[in-house]
Scaffold this motif. Structure first.
Motif, PDB file in Angstrom:
ATOM      1  N   LYS A  19      28.375 -32.093  26.220  1.00 34.15           N
ATOM      2  CA  LYS A  19      28.952 -33.273  26.451  1.00 34.15           C
ATOM      3  C   LYS A  19      28.861 -34.103  25.070  1.00 34.15           C
ATOM      4  O   LYS A  19      28.448 -33.953  24.035  1.00 34.15           O
ATOM      5  CB  LYS A  19      27.928 -34.113  27.341  1.00 34.15           C
ATOM      6  N   GLY A  45      28.645 -36.856  22.177  1.00 36.69           N
ATOM      7  CA  GLY A  45      27.616 -37.681  21.700  1.00 36.69           C
ATOM      8  C   GLY A  45      28.176 -38.472  20.695  1.00 36.69           C
ATOM      9  O   GLY A  45      27.310 -39.602  20.449  1.00 36.69           O
ATOM     10  N   GLN A  63      29.253 -41.559  36.268  1.00 34.37           N
ATOM     11  CA  GLN A  63      29.709 -43.029  36.090  1.00 34.37           C
ATOM     12  C   GLN A  63      31.099 -43.038  36.977  1.00 34.37           C
ATOM     13  O   GLN A  63      31.641 -44.032  37.591  1.00 34.37           O
ATOM     14  CB  GLN A  63      30.108 -43.329  34.733  1.00 34.37           C
ATOM     15  N   TYR A  85      20.739 -45.090  29.363  1.00 33.23           N
ATOM     16  CA  TYR A  85      21.709 -44.520  28.326  1.00 33.23           C
ATOM     17  C   TYR A  85      21.505 -44.876  26.939  1.00 33.23           C
ATOM     18  O   TYR A  85      20.881 -45.893  26.548  1.00 33.23           O
ATOM     19  CB  TYR A  85      23.142 -44.902  28.805  1.00 33.23           C
ATOM     20  N   LEU A 136      31.256 -36.571  29.744  1.00 31.39           N
ATOM     21  CA  LEU A 136      30.614 -37.729  29.835  1.00 31.39           C
ATOM     22  C   LEU A 136      29.766 -37.738  31.218  1.00 31.39           C
ATOM     23  O   LEU A 136      30.033 -36.879  31.960  1.00 31.39           O
ATOM     24  CB  LEU A 136      31.334 -38.922  29.904  1.00 31.39           C
ATOM     25  N   PRO A 137      28.863 -38.433  31.548  1.00 33.89           N
ATOM     26  CA  PRO A 137      27.775 -38.704  32.763  1.00 33.89           C
ATOM     27  C   PRO A 137      28.809 -38.761  33.973  1.00 33.89           C
ATOM     28  O   PRO A 137      29.501 -39.711  33.934  1.00 33.89           O
ATOM     29  CB  PRO A 137      26.882 -39.756  32.644  1.00 33.89           C
ATOM     30  N   ARG A 147      35.045 -46.948  29.044  1.00 31.89           N
ATOM     31  CA  ARG A 147      35.556 -45.672  29.409  1.00 31.89           C
ATOM     32  C   ARG A 147      36.023 -45.416  31.072  1.00 31.89           C
ATOM     33  O   ARG A 147      37.283 -44.901  31.113  1.00 31.89           O
ATOM     34  CB  ARG A 147      34.696 -44.694  29.047  1.00 31.89           C
ATOM     35  N   ASN A 172      26.490 -43.806  25.457  1.00 30.60           N
ATOM     36  CA  ASN A 172      26.787 -43.657  26.648  1.00 30.60           C
ATOM     37  C   ASN A 172      26.847 -44.852  27.510  1.00 30.60           C
ATOM     38  O   ASN A 172      27.267 -45.150  28.461  1.00 30.60           O
ATOM     39  CB  ASN A 172      25.834 -42.733  27.362  1.00 30.60           C
ATOM     40  N   TRP A 174      29.989 -47.042  28.830  1.00 30.21           N
ATOM     41  CA  TRP A 174      30.696 -46.646  29.645  1.00 30.21           C
ATOM     42  C   TRP A 174      31.802 -47.406  30.340  1.00 30.21           C
ATOM     43  O   TRP A 174      32.675 -47.204  30.765  1.00 30.21           O
ATOM     44  CB  TRP A 174      29.621 -46.165  30.992  1.00 30.21           C
TER      45      TRP A 174
END
Length: 275
Positions: free
Chosen positions: A270, A272, A150, A214, A146-147, A224, A218, A221
């Motif tokens: 990553k 998706g 974050q 995003y 994931l990014p 997450r 995503n 977030w």
């Protein structure tokens, strides 16, 4: 009914089952089917409790996911013990016969299972068994899948708003184990105290993260990042927990999960979508 069972059944437990679509629900009376995102999709799941009633963040469900249900329970439930599970992920019963049943819904924990574990352990909160990523840290796994900005925003928010939590957060990120899924059943004072800390902090994370373009996956977030924050809060506040295994009403595609994990780790691909 003997006195032991009477003590167990005296536990006032309400566990919300967060769902965004019609789905079979557990039959035990401790469960409350909860339509999350009702403000966005009012014509779905009309036969269950809506999360846009009372104080709520239902309109934020697209980004907050099941946390909209956590918030609703915090603000609108007065049970002595409160919890959150997902329509496709539950705590597993300890009953040796039930947990081997062909009907997967028979394998789901009951209110008596929760009461018994609280009584047996003296715990303040029940969590799913910690996930162990073995070959990489929690920090590394998040950044591979994931990014990573974050996580950076989460750390900055903690450092700015509640620095006393920073050492526990850093230790968790450097380890390989964490309690995931935003699943818990807790004494109401513990549940409420966690929510009182979590939701303002997520607002601070959003400010630290800044505007991001995003996609829908995503943009979720907050749900997450909150998985990264639960253990941080528990450790800092010295909250005693007990663990339960989890069970899915549907067969889990472990091959797809494993491939996704390895592709993220070694190929830089990553996530998706959810597995």
């Amino acid at each position: 009914m003997n006195s032991e069972n009477e003590d167990e059944m005296s536990y006032d437990i309400q566990v919300a089952v967060a769902t965004h679509k019609p789905y079979r629900m557990p039959s035990d009376s401790c469960y409350l089917p909860l339509h999350v995102g009702a403000e966005l999709h009012p014509d779905v799941c009309t036969d269950m409790q809506q999360d846009n009633e009372g104080e709520n963040i239902s309109a934020s469900n697209a980004s907050y996911s099941e946390l909209a249900g956590l918030y609703w329970l915090w603000k609108n439930s007065y049970a002595a013990y409160k919890g959150l599970v997902h329509y496709r992920r539950h705590f597993r019963t300890s009953d040796s016969i039930k947990k081997s049943s062909e009907d997967r819904f028979c394998r789901i924990a009951t209110g008596e299972d929760f009461a018994s574990l609280f009584e047996k352990t003296g715990a303040q909160i029940i969590l799913p068994k910690a996930r162990n990523y073995v070959i990489e840290t929690i920090d590394g796994h998040y950044r591979h899948t994931l990014p990573g900005e974050q996580l950076d925003a989460a750390r900055s928010a903690i450092e700015g708003a509640c620095p006393e939590y920073l050492s526990a957060f850093d230790a968790e990120m450097a380890g390989t184990k964490a309690h995931m899924f935003n699943m818990l059943v807790a004494k109401s004072d513990v549940f409420d105290a966690y929510c009182e800390w979590l939701f303002p902090l997520l607002g601070n994370v959003e400010r630290c993260l800044g505007a991001k373009n995003y996609d829908a996956f995503n943009a979720r977030w907050p749900g997450r990042i909150s998985e990264m924050l639960l253990d941080t809060w528990l450790v800092t506040n010295d909250v005693m927990w007990a663990e339960m295994s989890t069970v899915s009403p549907e067969p889990v595609d472990w091959i797809a999960k494993g491939k996704g994990f390895l592709a993220a780790k070694f190929l830089g691909k990553k996530y998706g979508k959810s597995f």
